[in-house]
Write a protein that holds these residues in place. Structure first.
Motif, PDB file in Angstrom:
ATOM      1  N   ASP A  66     -19.639   1.068  -1.867  1.00  0.00           N
ATOM      2  CA  ASP A  66     -19.636  -0.340  -1.441  1.00  0.00           C
ATOM      3  C   ASP A  66     -18.243  -0.939  -1.597  1.00  0.00           C
ATOM      4  O   ASP A  66     -17.739  -1.628  -0.712  1.00  0.00           O
ATOM      5  CB  ASP A  66     -20.611  -1.163  -2.292  1.00  0.00           C
ATOM      6  N   ARG A  67     -17.636  -0.685  -2.763  1.00  0.00           N
ATOM      7  CA  ARG A  67     -16.307  -1.243  -2.999  1.00  0.00           C
ATOM      8  C   ARG A  67     -15.306  -0.702  -1.975  1.00  0.00           C
ATOM      9  O   ARG A  67     -14.537  -1.450  -1.368  1.00  0.00           O
ATOM     10  CB  ARG A  67     -15.816  -0.903  -4.414  1.00  0.00           C
ATOM     11  N   ALA A  68     -15.353   0.618  -1.776  1.00  0.00           N
ATOM     12  CA  ALA A  68     -14.404   1.238  -0.846  1.00  0.00           C
ATOM     13  C   ALA A  68     -14.640   0.721   0.578  1.00  0.00           C
ATOM     14  O   ALA A  68     -13.683   0.457   1.318  1.00  0.00           O
ATOM     15  CB  ALA A  68     -14.541   2.753  -0.904  1.00  0.00           C
ATOM     16  N   ALA A  69     -15.910   0.582   0.959  1.00  0.00           N
ATOM     17  CA  ALA A  69     -16.218   0.144   2.328  1.00  0.00           C
ATOM     18  C   ALA A  69     -15.652  -1.244   2.587  1.00  0.00           C
ATOM     19  O   ALA A  69     -15.137  -1.533   3.668  1.00  0.00           O
ATOM     20  CB  ALA A  69     -17.731   0.137   2.546  1.00  0.00           C
ATOM     21  N   ALA A  70     -15.733  -2.103   1.572  1.00  0.00           N
ATOM     22  CA  ALA A  70     -15.318  -3.496   1.758  1.00  0.00           C
ATOM     23  C   ALA A  70     -13.815  -3.626   1.968  1.00  0.00           C
ATOM     24  O   ALA A  70     -13.351  -4.554   2.622  1.00  0.00           O
ATOM     25  CB  ALA A  70     -15.755  -4.333   0.555  1.00  0.00           C
ATOM     26  N   THR A  71     -13.042  -2.684   1.419  1.00  0.00           N
ATOM     27  CA  THR A  71     -11.581  -2.863   1.437  1.00  0.00           C
ATOM     28  C   THR A  71     -10.840  -1.665   2.041  1.00  0.00           C
ATOM     29  O   THR A  71      -9.620  -1.557   1.887  1.00  0.00           O
ATOM     30  CB  THR A  71     -11.054  -3.084   0.008  1.00  0.00           C
ATOM     31  N   LEU A  72     -11.565  -0.771   2.708  1.00  0.00           N
ATOM     32  CA  LEU A  72     -10.945   0.501   3.119  1.00  0.00           C
ATOM     33  C   LEU A  72      -9.662   0.326   3.935  1.00  0.00           C
ATOM     34  O   LEU A  72      -8.631   0.941   3.617  1.00  0.00           O
ATOM     35  CB  LEU A  72     -11.955   1.367   3.892  1.00  0.00           C
ATOM     36  N   ALA A  73      -9.722  -0.506   4.961  1.00  0.00           N
ATOM     37  CA  ALA A  73      -8.547  -0.650   5.834  1.00  0.00           C
ATOM     38  C   ALA A  73      -7.353  -1.179   5.033  1.00  0.00           C
ATOM     39  O   ALA A  73      -6.228  -0.662   5.157  1.00  0.00           O
ATOM     40  CB  ALA A  73      -8.866  -1.570   7.001  1.00  0.00           C
ATOM     41  N   ALA A  74      -7.605  -2.165   4.177  1.00  0.00           N
ATOM     42  CA  ALA A  74      -6.520  -2.724   3.365  1.00  0.00           C
ATOM     43  C   ALA A  74      -6.039  -1.703   2.333  1.00  0.00           C
ATOM     44  O   ALA A  74      -4.838  -1.590   2.069  1.00  0.00           O
ATOM     45  CB  ALA A  74      -6.994  -4.005   2.676  1.00  0.00           C
ATOM     46  N   ASP A  75      -6.974  -0.960   1.742  1.00  0.00           N
ATOM     47  CA  ASP A  75      -6.603   0.083   0.765  1.00  0.00           C
ATOM     48  C   ASP A  75      -5.672   1.109   1.414  1.00  0.00           C
ATOM     49  O   ASP A  75      -4.672   1.533   0.815  1.00  0.00           O
ATOM     50  CB  ASP A  75      -7.849   0.815   0.250  1.00  0.00           C
ATOM     51  N   ILE A  76      -6.022   1.529   2.623  1.00  0.00           N
ATOM     52  CA  ILE A  76      -5.230   2.552   3.306  1.00  0.00           C
ATOM     53  C   ILE A  76      -3.827   2.025   3.595  1.00  0.00           C
ATOM     54  O   ILE A  76      -2.826   2.707   3.332  1.00  0.00           O
ATOM     55  CB  ILE A  76      -5.945   3.010   4.600  1.00  0.00           C
ATOM     56  N   ARG A  77      -3.765   0.787   4.102  1.00  0.00           N
ATOM     57  CA  ARG A  77      -2.446   0.191   4.389  1.00  0.00           C
ATOM     58  C   ARG A  77      -1.623   0.096   3.109  1.00  0.00           C
ATOM     59  O   ARG A  77      -0.438   0.419   3.083  1.00  0.00           O
ATOM     60  CB  ARG A  77      -2.612  -1.210   4.994  1.00  0.00           C
ATOM     61  N   HIS A  78      -2.264  -0.327   2.023  1.00  0.00           N
ATOM     62  CA  HIS A  78      -1.557  -0.484   0.745  1.00  0.00           C
ATOM     63  C   HIS A  78      -1.035   0.865   0.231  1.00  0.00           C
ATOM     64  O   HIS A  78       0.130   0.992  -0.148  1.00  0.00           O
ATOM     65  CB  HIS A  78      -2.485  -1.121  -0.287  1.00  0.00           C
ATOM     66  N   MET A  79      -1.913   1.859   0.221  1.00  0.00           N
ATOM     67  CA  MET A  79      -1.484   3.170  -0.291  1.00  0.00           C
ATOM     68  C   MET A  79      -0.385   3.773   0.570  1.00  0.00           C
ATOM     69  O   MET A  79       0.566   4.377   0.060  1.00  0.00           O
ATOM     70  CB  MET A  79      -2.689   4.116  -0.394  1.00  0.00           C
ATOM     71  N   ALA A  80      -0.500   3.606   1.889  1.00  0.00           N
ATOM     72  CA  ALA A  80       0.530   4.146   2.789  1.00  0.00           C
ATOM     73  C   ALA A  80       1.878   3.488   2.500  1.00  0.00           C
ATOM     74  O   ALA A  80       2.916   4.166   2.457  1.00  0.00           O
ATOM     75  CB  ALA A  80       0.120   3.928   4.244  1.00  0.00           C
TER      76      ALA A  80
END
Ligand code: PMP
Length: 381
Positions: free
Chosen positions: A246-260
């Motif tokens: 649930d946590r990952a689903a809510a922020t996945l796109a932002a998480d990916i941009r941040h990690m990249a």
């Protein structure tokens, strides 16, 4: 410490810990029991299953909870062999050590295992896959992304090849979940493994997705999981897994941009500060969070010791092969010399890795490694 070893495992997110405690306290009855508490636990299990399935893009009935990705990988390969009656499997040359070990065991039992090679960037050779595929192959097993280099694999193309030969396609997507968009339905795969502890969930729980209509035999016999995985369900683990999804689903796109962005900052910062930095898979499509590199030919064990002393923890290759003195099979498969392969260090970021963490890592590496690299350059001159 700054933790840069998220491909080995992640810290459980608070939501997952809370869900686990809640399940331990409130849903501890056996989901197979007919009484009220058992039926409550059964409902909690169904609710968690629906959330994990939604995150992974599969049907709830396609999801088999396991003890992790290693078990899921075993279930996939052994089940495919048993189901098809065929005696040959294809897998990439860079699969996880657990899958490689299983392949080795299967060879001892007369199963033919062919490895699909990768190029110097870690990219799978589709030409080789095409020449190896035949109608005696039970299953083709390719990881979604490599755990050491982060290099992405051409899953859809390999799935089409497998289908053309009547073989099943298995994807070890353990490193994709939480770090890349992931949909079992869209992948073209018949079987897909994931593990909760790589995306903020607990250790000891994962899943195999089995495409509807594929009658994959069980690895552990018993009635649970629609007769596909016996054993009382690990409801606390599954509840933690669902909360992490649930946590990952809510922020996945932002998480990916941040990690990249943070990975780019780390890669550029190290290359600017230190001579002789070589990045593995730099020209390949890679996971957003993974940086596998070597500092000249400095031995990885020495580098990791120096970095840890300066407050940065990372690893050399897979945690599962760490402690061994063998150079990484992944880097050898990419054509690296043993000397270079033993110099490779993996820095893997999490969604919560900050710019300050990255700057601390660059500063620590510069302070600890620059003198060693300067010595090396002087010696070489
Ligand atoms: N496959 C891959 C690609 C992995 O990175 C890992 C974790 N190191 C595994 C499988 C094993 O997962 P688990 O720890 O859940 O068995």
């Amino acid at each position: 410490v700054v933790y840069l070893d998220h491909n080995a495992t992640t810290r459980p997110v608070p939501e997952a810990v809370a869900a686990m405690v809640q399940a331990l306290q409130a849903s501890w009855a056996n989901p197979s029991s007919a009484h009220g508490p058992g039926q409550d636990a059964r409902r909690a299990l169904a609710a968690a299953r629906a959330r994990v399935a939604a995150f992974l893009g599969c049907g709830a009935a396609e999801l088999v909870f396991t003890s992790g990705a290693t078990e899921a990988n075993h279930m996939a390969l052994l089940g495919a062999l048993q189901m098809s009656g065929r005696e040959r499997i294809l897998m990439s040359a860079v699969e996880h050590p657990g899958s490689q070990a299983l392949a080795q065991r299967l060879r001892g039992q007369g199963v033919k295992v062919d490895l699909i090679p990768v190029d110097a960037q870690g990219r799978l050779s589709l030409a080789a896959a095409r020449s190896l595929i035949a109608d005696d192959v039970a299953v083709v097993s390719v990881m979604g992304a490599n755990n050491e280099t982060g290099v992405l694999m051409p899953v859809a193309e390999v799935a089409a090849l497998a289908r053309s030969a009547g073989a099943l396609m298995h994807v070890d997507a353990t490193q994709l979940a939480g770090k890349a968009p992931l949909s079992f339905a869209a992948s073209g795969a018949d079987l897909m493994s994931v593990s909760a502890h790589k995306l903020g969930g607990p250790k000891g729980v994962g899943a195999l997705m089995v495409r509807k209509g594929v009658a994959l035999p069980a690895l552990l016999s018993g009635r649970q999981e629609r007769n596909r995985r016996g054993g009382t369900e690990n409801l606390p683990g599954i509840a933690g897994f669902a909360a992490a999804c649930d946590r990952a689903a809510a922020t996945l796109a932002a998480d990916i941009r941040h990690m990249a962005a943070q990975r780019a900052r780390l890669e550029a910062g190290l290359a600017a500060a230190l001579p002789g930095v070589h990045v593995y898979g730099a020209e390949a499509e890679r996971l957003c969070n993974t940086l596998c590199l070597r500092f000249g030919t400095l031995d990885a064990e020495q580098v990791l010791m120096k970095l840890e002393r300066a407050g940065i923890v990372a690893s050399s290759g897979a945690a599962c092969s760490a402690g061994g003195t063998q150079p990484s099979h992944v880097l050898l498969a990419m054509g690296e010399s043993p000397l270079h392969a033993k110099a490779a260090v993996r820095l893997s970021l999490g969604f919560d890795t900050t710019a300050a963490d990255i700057d601390a890592a660059i500063a620590a590496a510069t302070q600890e490694l620059l003198p060693l690299l300067a010595d090396g350059l002087a010696a070489a001159a």
